[in-house]
Design a protein around this motif. Sequence first.
Motif, PDB file in Angstrom:
ATOM      1  N   ALA A   1      -1.098  13.679  17.562  1.00 33.05           N
ATOM      2  CA  ALA A   1      -1.910  13.472  17.349  1.00 33.05           C
ATOM      3  C   ALA A   1      -3.035  13.690  16.499  1.00 33.05           C
ATOM      4  O   ALA A   1      -3.875  12.760  14.857  1.00 33.05           O
ATOM      5  CB  ALA A   1      -3.363  12.591  18.178  1.00 33.05           C
ATOM      6  N   ALA A   2      -2.490  14.814  15.792  1.00 31.36           N
ATOM      7  CA  ALA A   2      -4.090  15.932  14.743  1.00 31.36           C
ATOM      8  C   ALA A   2      -2.625  15.402  13.494  1.00 31.36           C
ATOM      9  O   ALA A   2      -3.545  15.246  12.393  1.00 31.36           O
ATOM     10  CB  ALA A   2      -3.534  17.141  15.425  1.00 31.36           C
ATOM     11  N   LEU A   3      -1.707  15.508  13.815  1.00 34.50           N
ATOM     12  CA  LEU A   3      -1.069  14.981  12.950  1.00 34.50           C
ATOM     13  C   LEU A   3      -2.052  13.895  11.945  1.00 34.50           C
ATOM     14  O   LEU A   3      -1.920  14.134  10.290  1.00 34.50           O
ATOM     15  CB  LEU A   3       1.042  15.770  12.577  1.00 34.50           C
ATOM     16  N   MET A   4      -1.635  13.296  12.916  1.00 29.88           N
ATOM     17  CA  MET A   4      -1.605  11.837  12.431  1.00 29.88           C
ATOM     18  C   MET A   4      -3.520  11.767  11.686  1.00 29.88           C
ATOM     19  O   MET A   4      -3.024  11.313  10.885  1.00 29.88           O
ATOM     20  CB  MET A   4      -1.676  10.955  13.600  1.00 29.88           C
ATOM     21  N   SER A   5      -4.005  12.512  12.448  1.00 24.97           N
ATOM     22  CA  SER A   5      -5.681  12.188  11.883  1.00 24.97           C
ATOM     23  C   SER A   5      -5.579  12.866  10.356  1.00 24.97           C
ATOM     24  O   SER A   5      -6.066  12.252   9.587  1.00 24.97           O
ATOM     25  CB  SER A   5      -6.681  12.640  12.692  1.00 24.97           C
ATOM     26  N   ILE A   6      -4.886  14.337  10.604  1.00 25.79           N
ATOM     27  CA  ILE A   6      -5.278  14.991   9.014  1.00 25.79           C
ATOM     28  C   ILE A   6      -4.819  13.803   8.094  1.00 25.79           C
ATOM     29  O   ILE A   6      -4.756  13.953   6.934  1.00 25.79           O
ATOM     30  CB  ILE A   6      -4.203  16.288   8.943  1.00 25.79           C
TER      31      ILE A   6
ATOM     32  N   ALA B   1       3.640  11.743  10.234  1.00 29.12           N
ATOM     33  CA  ALA B   1       2.973  11.745  11.807  1.00 29.12           C
ATOM     34  C   ALA B   1       4.179  10.734  12.491  1.00 29.12           C
ATOM     35  O   ALA B   1       4.137  11.176  14.455  1.00 29.12           O
ATOM     36  CB  ALA B   1       1.736  11.383  11.427  1.00 29.12           C
ATOM     37  N   LEU B   2       4.377   9.064  12.119  1.00 28.13           N
ATOM     38  CA  LEU B   2       4.582   8.029  12.494  1.00 28.13           C
ATOM     39  C   LEU B   2       6.370   9.065  13.578  1.00 28.13           C
ATOM     40  O   LEU B   2       6.148   8.289  14.641  1.00 28.13           O
ATOM     41  CB  LEU B   2       4.552   7.421  12.049  1.00 28.13           C
ATOM     42  N   ILE B   3       7.039   9.345  12.701  1.00 24.53           N
ATOM     43  CA  ILE B   3       8.036  10.059  13.335  1.00 24.53           C
ATOM     44  C   ILE B   3       8.007  11.305  14.262  1.00 24.53           C
ATOM     45  O   ILE B   3       8.520  11.206  15.394  1.00 24.53           O
ATOM     46  CB  ILE B   3       9.620  10.078  12.623  1.00 24.53           C
ATOM     47  N   ILE B   4       7.039  11.931  14.194  1.00 27.77           N
ATOM     48  CA  ILE B   4       6.896  12.650  14.972  1.00 27.77           C
ATOM     49  C   ILE B   4       6.489  12.754  16.325  1.00 27.77           C
ATOM     50  O   ILE B   4       6.956  12.947  17.990  1.00 27.77           O
ATOM     51  CB  ILE B   4       5.843  14.087  14.296  1.00 27.77           C
ATOM     52  N   SER B   5       5.159  11.424  16.447  1.00 29.67           N
ATOM     53  CA  SER B   5       5.003  11.184  16.981  1.00 29.67           C
ATOM     54  C   SER B   5       5.312   9.872  17.893  1.00 29.67           C
ATOM     55  O   SER B   5       5.808  10.225  19.430  1.00 29.67           O
ATOM     56  CB  SER B   5       3.791   9.573  16.933  1.00 29.67           C
ATOM     57  N   ALA B   6       7.015   9.126  17.519  1.00 26.81           N
ATOM     58  CA  ALA B   6       7.794   8.782  18.170  1.00 26.81           C
ATOM     59  C   ALA B   6       8.302   9.537  18.697  1.00 26.81           C
ATOM     60  O   ALA B   6       8.939   9.290  20.319  1.00 26.81           O
ATOM     61  CB  ALA B   6       8.273   7.742  17.087  1.00 26.81           C
ATOM     62  N   LEU B   7       8.954  10.763  18.638  1.00 26.85           N
ATOM     63  CA  LEU B   7      10.106  11.416  18.702  1.00 26.85           C
ATOM     64  C   LEU B   7       9.020  12.455  20.009  1.00 26.85           C
ATOM     65  O   LEU B   7      10.015  12.531  20.865  1.00 26.85           O
ATOM     66  CB  LEU B   7      10.441  12.557  17.898  1.00 26.85           C
ATOM     67  N   ALA B   8       7.532  12.453  19.637  1.00 26.81           N
ATOM     68  CA  ALA B   8       7.033  13.114  20.936  1.00 26.81           C
ATOM     69  C   ALA B   8       6.967  12.422  22.241  1.00 26.81           C
ATOM     70  O   ALA B   8       6.865  12.726  23.484  1.00 26.81           O
ATOM     71  CB  ALA B   8       5.986  13.802  20.355  1.00 26.81           C
TER      72      ALA B   8
ATOM     73  N   ASP C   1       0.475  -1.543   0.052  1.00 24.38           N
ATOM     74  CA  ASP C   1       0.388  -0.143   0.417  1.00 24.38           C
ATOM     75  C   ASP C   1       1.083   0.931   0.041  1.00 24.38           C
ATOM     76  O   ASP C   1       1.327   1.837   1.112  1.00 24.38           O
ATOM     77  CB  ASP C   1      -0.806   0.055   1.673  1.00 24.38           C
ATOM     78  N   SER C   2       1.193   1.857  -1.362  1.00 21.63           N
ATOM     79  CA  SER C   2       2.516   3.163  -1.719  1.00 21.63           C
ATOM     80  C   SER C   2       1.501   4.157  -0.377  1.00 21.63           C
ATOM     81  O   SER C   2       2.838   5.211  -0.297  1.00 21.63           O
ATOM     82  CB  SER C   2       2.101   3.331  -2.731  1.00 21.63           C
ATOM     83  N   THR C   3       0.445   4.110  -0.198  1.00 21.73           N
ATOM     84  CA  THR C   3      -0.178   5.629   0.509  1.00 21.73           C
ATOM     85  C   THR C   3       0.107   5.148   2.217  1.00 21.73           C
ATOM     86  O   THR C   3       0.018   6.367   2.594  1.00 21.73           O
ATOM     87  CB  THR C   3      -1.664   5.255   0.165  1.00 21.73           C
ATOM     88  N   PHE C   4       0.680   4.255   2.326  1.00 22.73           N
ATOM     89  CA  PHE C   4       0.957   4.203   4.123  1.00 22.73           C
ATOM     90  C   PHE C   4       2.414   4.913   4.300  1.00 22.73           C
ATOM     91  O   PHE C   4       2.627   5.642   5.193  1.00 22.73           O
ATOM     92  CB  PHE C   4       1.746   3.177   3.851  1.00 22.73           C
TER      93      PHE C   4
ATOM     94  N   LEU D   1       1.500   8.333   5.817  1.00 25.34           N
ATOM     95  CA  LEU D   1       1.506   9.096   7.373  1.00 25.34           C
ATOM     96  C   LEU D   1       2.920   8.458   7.827  1.00 25.34           C
ATOM     97  O   LEU D   1       3.246   9.017   9.208  1.00 25.34           O
ATOM     98  CB  LEU D   1       1.071   7.285   7.906  1.00 25.34           C
ATOM     99  N   LEU D   2       4.144   8.447   6.923  1.00 27.25           N
ATOM    100  CA  LEU D   2       5.289   8.676   7.751  1.00 27.25           C
ATOM    101  C   LEU D   2       5.597   9.654   8.761  1.00 27.25           C
ATOM    102  O   LEU D   2       6.644   9.372  10.196  1.00 27.25           O
ATOM    103  CB  LEU D   2       6.358   8.446   7.115  1.00 27.25           C
TER     104      LEU D   2
END
Length: 225
Positions: free
Chosen positions: A207-212, A14-21, A5-8, A11-12
Amino acid sequence: MFFYDSTFIILLPALIISALAQIKVKATFEKYYRIKSINGYTGAQVARTLLDAEGLYDVEVKQIAGKLTDHYDPRNRMVSLSRDVYGSTSIASIGVAAHETGHAIQHQKHYAPLQIRNSIVPVVNFSSNASWIIFLVGFLFRSSYLINLGILLFTAVVIFQLVTLPVEFNASNRALRVLQQRTILYDNEIKGAKSVLTAAAMTYIAAALMSILQLIRLFVLSRDR
């Protein structure tokens, strides 16, 4: 059979920022958890003092299990503090306790973003789970109606996350202001408490970035379909 799934990749960031946060908030909390406040108030004492100062005598302060599980529940008007916050005299614990008290004060003063967030909680609880199920069913059966319905339901999740941002920022600002005004914490201690609350705010931004980005991903998937 698995497929790529190339659309994944959307999300990268947001995933990186979430982990760092998450790393940042844990490290910052631990740093200032080791520094005790000069006045020696516990998180529970600070919460009770600030609530009473606002006339919120009916709001209970209780200890709950878990780490960084602190929250305010507007339904039963209760400030719940984790063990590390409830009985600790650390700068980190006092900052977190004051922040949760800030939510109770927002509730009392009918702070508009909090009212909006509370009003859409039932919708979001349903939408967060149902949106993906409905979208995937529509995707598999080529139903544009179900695909669009899934996207619409997930939009409620995005709105919730965006409304959460001013709620959290305002609670932190209230907390820092009152801690300084009442000299519960002093200048350098205020800076430490601010560092803890700023780090915590990053998790809400993530979390907001991930949802967007999830919403954008749904649009891309629906277009490809």
